[in-house]
Design a protein around this motif. Structure first.
Motif, short mmCIF file in Angstrom:
data_model
loop_
_atom_site.label_atom_id
_atom_site.label_comp_id
_atom_site.label_asym_id
_atom_site.label_seq_id
_atom_site.Cartn_x
_atom_site.Cartn_y
_atom_site.Cartn_z
N THR A 25 -10.97 7.44 1.86
CA THR A 25 -12.19 6.66 2.02
C THR A 25 -13.08 7.32 3.06
OG1 THR A 25 -13.14 4.48 2.48
CG2 THR A 25 -11.20 5.10 3.75
N ALA A 26 -14.39 7.13 2.90
CA ALA A 26 -15.34 7.62 3.90
C ALA A 26 -15.33 6.71 5.13
CB ALA A 26 -16.75 7.68 3.31
N HIS A 27 -14.77 5.53 4.99
CA HIS A 27 -14.71 4.55 6.06
C HIS A 27 -13.35 4.68 6.74
CE1 HIS A 27 -18.30 2.91 4.17
NE2 HIS A 27 -17.65 3.04 3.04
N ASP A 28 -12.89 3.64 7.39
CA ASP A 28 -11.52 3.63 7.87
C ASP A 28 -10.77 2.57 7.09
OD1 ASP A 28 -11.26 1.11 9.83
OD2 ASP A 28 -13.21 2.05 10.16
N TRP A 29 -9.50 2.85 6.83
CA TRP A 29 -8.73 1.97 5.96
C TRP A 29 -8.62 0.53 6.48
CZ3 TRP A 29 -8.13 1.86 1.12
CH2 TRP A 29 -8.23 3.04 0.39
N PRO A 30 -8.39 0.29 7.76
CA PRO A 30 -8.32 -1.11 8.19
C PRO A 30 -9.59 -1.90 7.85
CG PRO A 30 -7.40 0.29 9.88
CD PRO A 30 -8.03 1.21 8.86
N THR A 31 -10.76 -1.29 8.04
CA THR A 31 -12.02 -1.97 7.73
C THR A 31 -12.17 -2.17 6.23
OG1 THR A 31 -13.06 -1.03 9.69
CG2 THR A 31 -14.54 -1.84 7.97
N ARG A 32 -11.83 -1.15 5.44
CA ARG A 32 -11.91 -1.26 3.98
C ARG A 32 -11.03 -2.40 3.47
NH1 ARG A 32 -15.69 0.80 0.60
NH2 ARG A 32 -16.59 -0.60 2.07
N VAL A 33 -9.80 -2.47 3.98
CA VAL A 33 -8.86 -3.49 3.53
C VAL A 33 -9.29 -4.88 4.00
CG1 VAL A 33 -6.46 -4.28 3.72
CG2 VAL A 33 -6.96 -1.88 3.27
N GLU A 34 -9.92 -4.94 5.15
CA GLU A 34 -10.44 -6.23 5.62
C GLU A 34 -11.57 -6.71 4.70
OE1 GLU A 34 -12.90 -7.54 9.50
OE2 GLU A 34 -10.97 -6.60 9.92
N THR A 35 -12.42 -5.79 4.28
CA THR A 35 -13.54 -6.13 3.39
C THR A 35 -13.06 -6.39 1.97
OG1 THR A 35 -14.97 -4.73 4.74
CG2 THR A 35 -15.80 -5.35 2.57
N TYR A 36 -12.12 -5.57 1.50
CA TYR A 36 -11.58 -5.66 0.13
C TYR A 36 -10.06 -5.77 0.23
CZ TYR A 36 -16.19 -3.87 -1.09
OH TYR A 36 -17.55 -3.69 -1.22
N PRO A 37 -9.54 -6.98 0.38
CA PRO A 37 -8.09 -7.15 0.62
C PRO A 37 -7.19 -6.55 -0.46
CG PRO A 37 -9.26 -9.20 1.03
CD PRO A 37 -10.26 -8.25 0.43
N GLY A 38 -7.66 -6.46 -1.68
CA GLY A 38 -6.82 -5.91 -2.75
C GLY A 38 -6.98 -4.42 -2.97
N LEU A 39 -7.79 -3.76 -2.15
CA LEU A 39 -8.13 -2.36 -2.40
C LEU A 39 -6.93 -1.43 -2.28
CD1 LEU A 39 -10.31 -0.32 -3.12
CD2 LEU A 39 -10.84 -0.14 -0.68
N LEU A 40 -6.08 -1.63 -1.30
CA LEU A 40 -4.92 -0.76 -1.14
C LEU A 40 -4.03 -0.83 -2.38
CD1 LEU A 40 -4.10 1.14 1.16
CD2 LEU A 40 -2.52 -0.63 1.92
N ALA A 41 -3.78 -2.02 -2.89
CA ALA A 41 -2.96 -2.17 -4.10
C ALA A 41 -3.67 -1.54 -5.31
CB ALA A 41 -2.66 -3.64 -4.37
#
Length: 151
Positions: A63-79
């Motif tokens: 990701t161009a962002h950081d993973w903790p922020t991405r997952v906070e914004t999109y909780p299902g993104l990691l899965a």
């Protein structure tokens, strides 16, 4: 890790896709670290291609962002991205890339969206990836629309 996750990890190392993913992340000047379930997390990707909030190559989630922020914004993104790592394993690694591009083209033709009828995105969960579904349009109308846009 489960046995299946370990098999996926080994398959994606063996087919070269995880190695390519680590190379892409390195070239993109990412901060790379081990993630859960045999995945690698790569933050702060610096190139504008591909155009995506996150993308996966083998077992490397970028990701161009950081993973903790991405997952906070999109909780299902990691899965969602983990599901793409399974798709790499099932497709034998790098053949996933042209198959994904073809599926994306089909989706654009049918809906005007890169994801709505992309079999790989649907399998990974559209909403979890931050995508919205779109109804398909008749193929004839889609072709006419694409041709009209080229003029």
């Amino acid at each position: 890790m489960t046995t299946g996750q370990r098999v996926r990890e080994i398959a994606n190392w063996a087919n070269g896709s995880t190695l390519l993913g680590l190379g892409v992340a390195t070239l993109g000047h990412c901060d790379i670290r081990r993630g859960p379930r045999g995945l690698w997390l790569a933050d702060h990707y610096r190139f504008g291609f591909p155009v995506a909030g996150a993308f996966t190559v083998g077992n490397v989630l970028v990701t161009a962002h950081d993973w903790p922020t991405r997952v906070e914004t999109y909780p299902g993104l990691l899965a969602h991205e983990e599901r793409h790592s399974w798709q790499y394993a099932v497709c034998g690694g790098l053949p996933f890339i042209p198959l994904y591009v073809a599926a994306m083209g089909w989706s654009v033709l049918r809906t005007g969206s890169r994801a709505a009828r992309n079999v790989f995105e649907r399998d990974a969960g559209l909403a979890a990836g931050g995508y919205v579904d779109a109804p398909p349009r008749p193929v004839g109308a889609a072709v006419r629309s694409l041709l009209a846009g080229r003029r």
